[in-house]
Design an enzyme around this catalytic site. Structure first.
Site, short mmCIF file in Angstrom:
data_model
loop_
_atom_site.label_atom_id
_atom_site.label_comp_id
_atom_site.label_asym_id
_atom_site.label_seq_id
_atom_site.Cartn_x
_atom_site.Cartn_y
_atom_site.Cartn_z
N LYS A 1 60.56 93.01 42.91
CA LYS A 1 61.79 93.47 43.25
C LYS A 1 60.82 94.82 42.96
CE LYS A 1 65.32 93.70 41.71
NZ LYS A 1 66.01 94.00 42.93
N ARG B 1 62.24 91.87 22.64
CA ARG B 1 63.18 92.56 23.73
C ARG B 1 64.14 93.64 23.36
NH1 ARG B 1 59.70 90.33 25.42
NH2 ARG B 1 59.20 88.26 27.11
N PRO C 1 66.60 99.08 34.57
CA PRO C 1 67.36 98.47 33.24
C PRO C 1 66.62 97.05 31.81
CG PRO C 1 68.04 97.38 34.62
CD PRO C 1 66.88 98.20 35.38
N GLY D 1 76.17 93.63 45.48
CA GLY D 1 75.70 92.51 44.71
C GLY D 1 77.11 92.60 43.55
N TYR E 1 59.90 86.60 40.47
CA TYR E 1 60.59 87.76 41.03
C TYR E 1 60.27 88.67 41.01
CZ TYR E 1 64.60 90.42 39.05
OH TYR E 1 65.69 91.61 38.75
N TRP F 1 64.28 78.92 22.08
CA TRP F 1 62.11 78.51 22.70
C TRP F 1 61.35 79.36 22.02
CZ3 TRP F 1 61.97 77.45 28.94
CH2 TRP F 1 62.95 76.06 28.61
N ARG G 1 74.70 78.26 22.99
CA ARG G 1 74.15 76.78 22.82
C ARG G 1 74.55 76.62 20.83
NH1 ARG G 1 69.45 75.78 22.15
NH2 ARG G 1 68.43 78.20 22.98
N GLY H 1 76.65 94.74 38.83
CA GLY H 1 78.53 94.47 39.74
C GLY H 1 79.71 94.70 39.43
N ASN I 1 66.34 94.23 29.35
CA ASN I 1 67.55 93.22 29.12
C ASN I 1 68.87 93.70 29.12
OD1 ASN I 1 68.23 90.59 28.47
ND2 ASN I 1 66.11 90.05 29.33
#
Length: 314
Positions: free
Chosen positions: A141, A210, A164, A11, A137, A203, A188, A17, A166
């Protein structure tokens, strides 16, 4: 790791990566083997077997994943789950068959139950989050993490998993439904500044929190752990502090130099309210992130601007 060891990055074209390859080169590792599309389709068993048979890597950074924002996961749950499962079973089985010395598997904080206490501790890893947007997802994982565990216990393979927080940075998707929260906001808000729009809609309520790192810091952590064997089958990589989406958006607005308003749409989904990781284990190894959040955003924004300049010159 010996400087001439055969080190495979699965990856290598993704955000993490690219960062790992660059850091390995900086540190003088001379035998980096790349494994990504279009040369190798990690969802194809024959491709992966042929790759491992030819290269027989001693160390593997397994980073490849089909990951994206909320809308992509909502639209394509089959593709997200199936392709991640295919990659995991192929990479892990042939790493075992061809005697890889160590394998680092990158998982997701979605591995942790939504009811787990904060900060999220490695001992609480137990997948129970069904019927959520992220389930295709996160379930895949979680299977990868469990498979690494089984290879450790049944065969003694030194396969371990990192979670990890975010992360974002160079080579991330900044546009479309595969863009993460920070790259998407950078794009944006920058676009709103260029077009002189009076507001940007974000949103959610802005209260969700986070933990963010630049991909360069996550890459350094992965290489650090690969070089310094740990007894832990699972270890978190984070900052040790989380920010609200409102704080993060305001910081991006500052970095970009946008003077309009941020409008938070509470009718849009925002995911879990908290996702902070317990980082005691990795901090005890001697690793710590080098960039604070504002530095991380500035670094990503400069790269974003450079790519836009390149496109405009074409």
């Amino acid at each position: 790791m010996d400087k001439c060891a055969r080190i495979c990055v699965v990856g290598n074209k993704g955000t993490l990566g690219q960062a790992i390859c660059r850091q390995l080169e900086i540190e003088g590792y001379a035998n980096i083997i790349l494994c990504d599309l279009p040369e190798v389709d990690c969802t194809c068993q024959a491709d992966v077997k042929a790759f491992f048979k030819e290269h027989r890597p001693e160390y593997v950074f397994f980073l490849a994943a089909i990951s994206a924002g909320i809308e992509y996961k909502r639209k394509y749950p089959v593709e997200v789950m199936l392709q991640n499962l295919q990659m995991e079973t192929n990479i892990l089985s042939y790493a075992h068959e061809f005697h890889t010395s160590r394998l680092l598997n990158v998982c997701s904080a979605l591995l942790y139950p939504s009811t787990a206490a904060m900060p999220l501790d490695e001992k609480d890893a137990a997948f129970t989050n069904l019927n959520e947007i992220d389930t295709p997802y996160s379930l895949a994982k979680a299977a990868g993490f469990q498979l690494c565990q089984y290879y450790r216990t049944e065969y003694g393979d030194d396969f371990f998993t990192v979670v990890p927080c975010n992360f974002f940075g160079e080579y991330a998707s900044f546009e479309g439904d595969r863009a993460g929260v920070v790259p998407s906001l950078i794009h944006r808000i920058h676009h709103a500044k260029e077009e002189k729009h009076p507001e940007v809609v974000v949103w959610g309520t802005g209260r969700a929190c986070r933990e963010f790192l630049n991909s360069k810091d996550v890459a350094n952590a992965c290489i650090w752990l690969m070089k310094n064997p740990t007894k832990y089958p699972l270890i978190n990589i984070g900052r040790g502090h989380e920010y609200t989406i409102r704080q993060t958006a305001e910081m991006i607005k500052k970095v970009v130099g946008y003077e309009g308003r941020l409008v938070f749409d509470s009718n849009k989904p925002e995911g879990r309210l908290h996702m902070q990781l317990n980082t005691e284990k990795i901090f005890k190894t001697g690793w710590a992130p080098q960039m604070d959040l504002e530095e991380s955003i500035r670094d990503a924004y400069q790269w974003y601007l450079s790519t836009r300049k390149g496109k405009n010159n074409d």
